[in-house]
Motif scaffolding. Structure first.
Motif, short mmCIF file in Angstrom:
data_model
loop_
_atom_site.label_atom_id
_atom_site.label_comp_id
_atom_site.label_asym_id
_atom_site.label_seq_id
_atom_site.Cartn_x
_atom_site.Cartn_y
_atom_site.Cartn_z
N GLY A 38 0.81 -1.21 0.00
CA GLY A 38 0.00 0.00 0.00
C GLY A 38 0.84 1.25 0.00
O GLY A 38 1.63 1.48 -0.90
N ASP A 39 0.70 2.05 1.06
CA ASP A 39 1.37 3.34 1.12
C ASP A 39 2.65 3.31 1.94
O ASP A 39 3.15 4.35 2.36
CB ASP A 39 0.42 4.41 1.68
N ARG A 40 3.21 2.12 2.18
CA ARG A 40 4.45 2.03 2.96
C ARG A 40 5.27 0.82 2.52
O ARG A 40 4.79 -0.02 1.78
CB ARG A 40 4.15 1.96 4.45
N TYR A 41 6.50 0.81 3.00
CA TYR A 41 7.33 -0.36 2.75
C TYR A 41 6.79 -1.53 3.57
O TYR A 41 6.23 -1.34 4.66
CB TYR A 41 8.79 -0.08 3.14
N SER A 42 6.96 -2.73 3.06
CA SER A 42 6.44 -3.93 3.71
C SER A 42 7.20 -4.23 4.99
O SER A 42 8.31 -3.73 5.22
CB SER A 42 6.54 -5.13 2.77
N GLY A 119 8.22 3.60 -5.44
CA GLY A 119 8.18 3.69 -3.99
C GLY A 119 6.74 3.60 -3.52
O GLY A 119 5.81 3.56 -4.33
N PRO A 120 6.54 3.57 -2.21
CA PRO A 120 5.19 3.54 -1.68
C PRO A 120 4.42 4.80 -2.06
O PRO A 120 5.00 5.88 -2.15
CB PRO A 120 5.38 3.48 -0.16
N VAL A 121 3.12 4.64 -2.29
CA VAL A 121 2.28 5.77 -2.66
C VAL A 121 1.09 5.82 -1.71
O VAL A 121 0.41 4.82 -1.52
CB VAL A 121 1.75 5.62 -4.11
N SER A 122 0.87 6.98 -1.13
CA SER A 122 -0.30 7.16 -0.27
C SER A 122 -1.49 7.46 -1.18
O SER A 122 -1.60 8.53 -1.76
CB SER A 122 -0.08 8.33 0.70
N THR A 123 -2.38 6.48 -1.31
CA THR A 123 -3.53 6.62 -2.18
C THR A 123 -4.38 7.81 -1.76
O THR A 123 -4.82 8.59 -2.61
CB THR A 123 -4.37 5.33 -2.15
N GLN A 124 -4.59 7.97 -0.47
CA GLN A 124 -5.41 9.07 0.02
C GLN A 124 -4.80 10.42 -0.34
O GLN A 124 -5.48 11.30 -0.84
CB GLN A 124 -5.59 8.97 1.54
N ALA A 125 -3.51 10.57 -0.12
CA ALA A 125 -2.84 11.83 -0.45
C ALA A 125 -2.88 12.08 -1.95
O ALA A 125 -3.09 13.21 -2.40
CB ALA A 125 -1.39 11.81 0.05
N ARG A 126 -2.68 11.04 -2.75
CA ARG A 126 -2.69 11.20 -4.21
C ARG A 126 -4.08 11.60 -4.69
O ARG A 126 -4.21 12.47 -5.56
CB ARG A 126 -2.26 9.87 -4.85
#
Length: 156
Positions: A38-42, A119-126
């Motif tokens: 998701g929005d972070r590294y595993s 890299g990780p992507v914050s769906t909410q921020a995007r």
């Protein structure tokens, strides 16, 4: 100087292409999977990073490179895009720059037909960025329509 964030991103991108990080002076190879959740590294990536930073880790380096992670964290190095494949690679700040890239031993890379590592992507921020951009575009469009209407009524 390459920041810790840049080093983590550098490793994450190459992990997504199957490159391993060698720890304990090359005796142990790590390849966390998945790299991103998701929005972070595993969790696997974070555990790998902790092992790299451990005091007993010895020399740690990305497979196919000669620079250690400890060296990359010194002021003598930057992480820049490769001119061949655009992937992040270590570059010395001073002196002769090497043309070597970890992609040199990947026969199918660069491959523009598959998604590039990311890299990780914050769906909410995007989504908020897209909403704001559309909202601003809508307001600009309304102002243009109002300005055009007022100009045409003044011309009459």
């Amino acid at each position: 100087m390459a920041s810790q964030h840049q080093i983590r991103q550098y490793l994450a991108y190459w992990f997504q292409l199957g490159k391993r990080v060698m720890i304990r002076n090359g005796n142990v190879a790590l390849l966390p999977q998945p790299v991103i959740e998701g929005d972070r590294y595993s969790k696997a990536f974070e555990q790998c990073w902790e092992q790299i930073q451990a005091t007993n880790a010895g020399d740690c380096y990305l497979e196919g490179t000669s620079q250690t992670i400890a060296q990359l964290l010194t002021p003598g190095w930057d992480i820049l895009p490769c001119s061949r494949c655009s992937m992040p690679i270590p570059m010395p700040n001073i002196g002769l720059r090497s043309l070597d890239c970890p992609c040199s031993d990947l026969p199918q890379w660069p491959n523009t037909e598959i998604p590039a590592p990311r890299g990780p992507v914050s769906t909410q921020a995007r989504l908020l960025e897209i909403r704001d951009r559309l909202t601003n575009r809508g307001q600009t469009g309304e102002q243009s329509t109002v300005n055009a209407s007022s100009q045409s009524s003044q011309a009459s």
